[in-house]
Design a protein around this motif. Structure first.
Motif, PDB file in Angstrom:
ATOM      1  N   PHE A 149     -24.751 -27.072 -52.959  1.00 41.87           N
ATOM      2  CA  PHE A 149     -24.136 -26.555 -54.171  1.00 41.87           C
ATOM      3  C   PHE A 149     -24.574 -27.395 -55.367  1.00 41.87           C
ATOM      4  CE2 PHE A 149     -21.311 -25.218 -50.778  1.00 41.87           C
ATOM      5  CZ  PHE A 149     -21.034 -23.901 -51.103  1.00 41.87           C
ATOM      6  N   VAL A 150     -24.758 -26.743 -56.502  1.00 41.00           N
ATOM      7  CA  VAL A 150     -25.213 -27.439 -57.707  1.00 41.00           C
ATOM      8  C   VAL A 150     -24.016 -28.034 -58.439  1.00 41.00           C
ATOM      9  CG1 VAL A 150     -26.309 -27.156 -59.973  1.00 41.00           C
ATOM     10  CG2 VAL A 150     -27.275 -26.018 -57.951  1.00 41.00           C
ATOM     11  N   GLU A 151     -24.190 -29.272 -58.886  1.00 46.83           N
ATOM     12  CA  GLU A 151     -23.196 -29.927 -59.738  1.00 46.83           C
ATOM     13  C   GLU A 151     -23.713 -29.990 -61.175  1.00 46.83           C
ATOM     14  OE1 GLU A 151     -22.191 -30.484 -55.847  1.00 46.83           O
ATOM     15  OE2 GLU A 151     -23.931 -31.585 -56.606  1.00 46.83           O
ATOM     16  N   ILE A 152     -22.793 -29.908 -62.114  1.00 47.42           N
ATOM     17  CA  ILE A 152     -23.107 -30.088 -63.531  1.00 47.42           C
ATOM     18  C   ILE A 152     -22.428 -31.367 -63.988  1.00 47.42           C
ATOM     19  CG2 ILE A 152     -23.016 -29.097 -65.849  1.00 47.42           C
ATOM     20  CD1 ILE A 152     -22.673 -26.343 -64.541  1.00 47.42           C
ATOM     21  N   ALA A 153     -23.205 -32.275 -64.589  1.00 43.03           N
ATOM     22  CA  ALA A 153     -22.680 -33.567 -65.042  1.00 43.03           C
ATOM     23  C   ALA A 153     -22.649 -33.601 -66.564  1.00 43.03           C
ATOM     24  CB  ALA A 153     -23.545 -34.707 -64.511  1.00 43.03           C
ATOM     25  N   TRP A 154     -21.589 -34.207 -67.099  1.00 42.82           N
ATOM     26  CA  TRP A 154     -21.470 -34.330 -68.549  1.00 42.82           C
ATOM     27  C   TRP A 154     -20.592 -35.515 -68.888  1.00 42.82           C
ATOM     28  CZ3 TRP A 154     -16.342 -32.961 -70.048  1.00 42.82           C
ATOM     29  CH2 TRP A 154     -15.641 -32.146 -69.150  1.00 42.82           C
ATOM     30  N   ILE A 155     -20.708 -35.963 -70.144  1.00 45.66           N
ATOM     31  CA  ILE A 155     -19.880 -37.061 -70.620  1.00 45.66           C
ATOM     32  C   ILE A 155     -18.744 -36.504 -71.467  1.00 45.66           C
ATOM     33  CG2 ILE A 155     -19.765 -39.168 -71.996  1.00 45.66           C
ATOM     34  CD1 ILE A 155     -21.253 -39.555 -69.410  1.00 45.66           C
ATOM     35  N   ASP A 156     -17.541 -36.784 -71.034  1.00 45.70           N
ATOM     36  CA  ASP A 156     -16.338 -36.390 -71.743  1.00 45.70           C
ATOM     37  C   ASP A 156     -16.107 -37.362 -72.900  1.00 45.70           C
ATOM     38  OD1 ASP A 156     -13.747 -35.849 -72.575  1.00 45.70           O
ATOM     39  OD2 ASP A 156     -12.845 -36.026 -70.593  1.00 45.70           O
ATOM     40  N   ARG A 157     -16.135 -36.822 -74.138  1.00 47.48           N
ATOM     41  CA  ARG A 157     -15.939 -37.602 -75.353  1.00 47.48           C
ATOM     42  C   ARG A 157     -16.794 -38.878 -75.354  1.00 47.48           C
ATOM     43  NH1 ARG A 157      -9.728 -37.594 -74.281  1.00 47.48           N
ATOM     44  NH2 ARG A 157     -10.671 -37.242 -72.226  1.00 47.48           N
ATOM     45  N   PRO A 158     -18.105 -38.718 -75.556  1.00 42.71           N
ATOM     46  CA  PRO A 158     -19.033 -39.849 -75.466  1.00 42.71           C
ATOM     47  C   PRO A 158     -18.789 -40.960 -76.471  1.00 42.71           C
ATOM     48  CG  PRO A 158     -20.119 -37.913 -76.381  1.00 42.71           C
ATOM     49  CD  PRO A 158     -18.802 -37.456 -75.861  1.00 42.71           C
ATOM     50  N   HIS A 159     -17.951 -40.702 -77.487  1.00 40.00           N
ATOM     51  CA  HIS A 159     -17.645 -41.728 -78.487  1.00 40.00           C
ATOM     52  C   HIS A 159     -16.247 -42.311 -78.290  1.00 40.00           C
ATOM     53  CE1 HIS A 159     -19.809 -38.150 -80.285  1.00 40.00           C
ATOM     54  NE2 HIS A 159     -20.758 -39.015 -79.991  1.00 40.00           N
ATOM     55  N   LEU A 160     -15.452 -41.711 -77.401  1.00 40.81           N
ATOM     56  CA  LEU A 160     -14.057 -42.138 -77.221  1.00 40.81           C
ATOM     57  C   LEU A 160     -13.760 -42.434 -75.753  1.00 40.81           C
ATOM     58  CD1 LEU A 160     -12.361 -39.567 -79.644  1.00 40.81           C
ATOM     59  CD2 LEU A 160     -12.713 -42.008 -80.051  1.00 40.81           C
ATOM     60  N   ALA A 161     -13.599 -41.401 -74.939  1.00 33.98           N
ATOM     61  CA  ALA A 161     -13.271 -41.605 -73.524  1.00 33.98           C
ATOM     62  C   ALA A 161     -14.441 -42.173 -72.731  1.00 33.98           C
ATOM     63  CB  ALA A 161     -12.813 -40.286 -72.906  1.00 33.98           C
ATOM     64  N   LYS A 162     -15.680 -41.772 -73.072  1.00 34.97           N
ATOM     65  CA  LYS A 162     -16.898 -42.287 -72.428  1.00 34.97           C
ATOM     66  C   LYS A 162     -16.792 -42.216 -70.909  1.00 34.97           C
ATOM     67  CE  LYS A 162     -17.828 -45.229 -76.412  1.00 34.97           C
ATOM     68  NZ  LYS A 162     -18.177 -46.563 -76.926  1.00 34.97           N
ATOM     69  N   THR A 163     -16.510 -40.993 -70.433  1.00 34.58           N
ATOM     70  CA  THR A 163     -16.268 -40.771 -69.018  1.00 34.58           C
ATOM     71  C   THR A 163     -17.252 -39.758 -68.446  1.00 34.58           C
ATOM     72  OG1 THR A 163     -13.915 -41.279 -69.249  1.00 34.58           O
ATOM     73  CG2 THR A 163     -14.560 -39.983 -67.330  1.00 34.58           C
ATOM     74  N   LEU A 164     -17.944 -40.142 -67.378  1.00 31.91           N
ATOM     75  CA  LEU A 164     -18.813 -39.232 -66.651  1.00 31.91           C
ATOM     76  C   LEU A 164     -17.951 -38.310 -65.801  1.00 31.91           C
ATOM     77  CD1 LEU A 164     -21.550 -38.277 -65.435  1.00 31.91           C
ATOM     78  CD2 LEU A 164     -21.316 -40.166 -63.790  1.00 31.91           C
ATOM     79  N   ARG A 165     -18.194 -36.996 -65.928  1.00 38.15           N
ATOM     80  CA  ARG A 165     -17.467 -36.010 -65.131  1.00 38.15           C
ATOM     81  C   ARG A 165     -18.479 -35.125 -64.420  1.00 38.15           C
ATOM     82  NH1 ARG A 165     -12.087 -34.176 -68.425  1.00 38.15           N
ATOM     83  NH2 ARG A 165     -11.524 -33.558 -66.288  1.00 38.15           N
TER      84      ARG A 165
END
Length: 248
Positions: A149-165
């Motif tokens: 299965f394919v996963e999509i990765a993104w950064i949640d609020r790259p200037h604030l939360a700075k969290t990889l999801r």
């Protein structure tokens, strides 16, 4: 460098996300059997969402798809949404030989979400971040853990939360499978998004910066654990380009 990713709800428990059918600016026509998407771009700029996270306050409201039969399909958002993004991304998420389109949509009241579209409209989307002028920056899509299965990765609020999801795409639905704080891929005002997902030695790696931009890193996800290594201390765009080109 090794970190335990929070395992979230199993995709088996995820409720299906119904496809949203847009009523604005959809061209009427027959079913698109056998027709694939060859290219995608944004159009119809607007200043109705003055966030300016990408360097100006102009976003777009229309997704233009070039199809394999030579036609174009224009899909437009309602008044409360914009595409707050650098460019649409094509990826075959369900392995049917036809790519879907990954975009970032932002709401006037709820901020950004990641969405998947095809030539009929929006297929599914993550929840909105929840607050106006809160954004997310995509890394890309790949089968990160080798489960088919394919996963999509993104950064949640790259200037604030700075969290990889990391969200898995399965049967036209998105389910979150991991998150890890402490990483980013964008500074306010930059016109592009740094890094992405590379394939250098047979396994996909996510190339990002640490939250304080002090280190360039490559992370892997095996389905339960996110682990990675430091590539260097240069986090300029040329260093990101070299990393994406497998120079190190």
């Amino acid at each position: 460098m090794r970190a335990r990713a929070r395992r979230l709800l199993s995709r088996l428990l995820a409720a299906p996300v119904r496809r949203a059918l847009l009523a604005v600016c959809l061209l009427q026509g027959p079913a698109f059997a056998g027709v694939t998407i060859n290219a995608a771009r944004y159009a119809d700029p607007t200043d109705r969402y003055a966030h300016a996270v990408l360097g100006d306050d102009v976003e777009n409201i229309t997704l233009v798809l070039t199809l394999s039969d030579g036609t174009e399909r224009r899909l437009s958002l309602p008044d409360d949404l914009v595409f707050e993004d650098t460019a649409p991304r094509l990826h075959d998420l369900d392995a049917d030989g036809s790519p879907e389109v990954i975009v970032v949509e932002s709401s006037q009241t709820q901020g950004a979400r990641l969405a998947v579209w095809d030539h009929d409209g929006r297929i599914t989307a993550t929840p909105f971040i929840g607050t106006r002028f809160r954004w997310l920056a995509p890394l890309g899509a790949a089968d990160l853990d080798g489960d088919g299965f394919v996963e999509i990765a993104w950064i949640d609020r790259p200037h604030l939360a700075k969290t990889l999801r990391i969200w898995r795409y399965d049967h036209s639905a998105l389910t979150e499978v991991a998150l890890l704080a402490g990483y980013t891929n964008h500074r306010i005002g930059e016109r592009d998004i740094a890094g992405g997902i590379r394939m250098c030695d047979g396994a996909p790696e996510m190339v990002l910066a640490t939250a304080d931009w002090s280190e360039l890193v490559a992370l892997r996800f095996d389905g339960a654990v996110i682990e990675g290594r430091v590539l260097g201390t240069d986090t300029g765009r040329p260093a990101f380009a070299r990393a994406m080109g497998c120079a190190y």
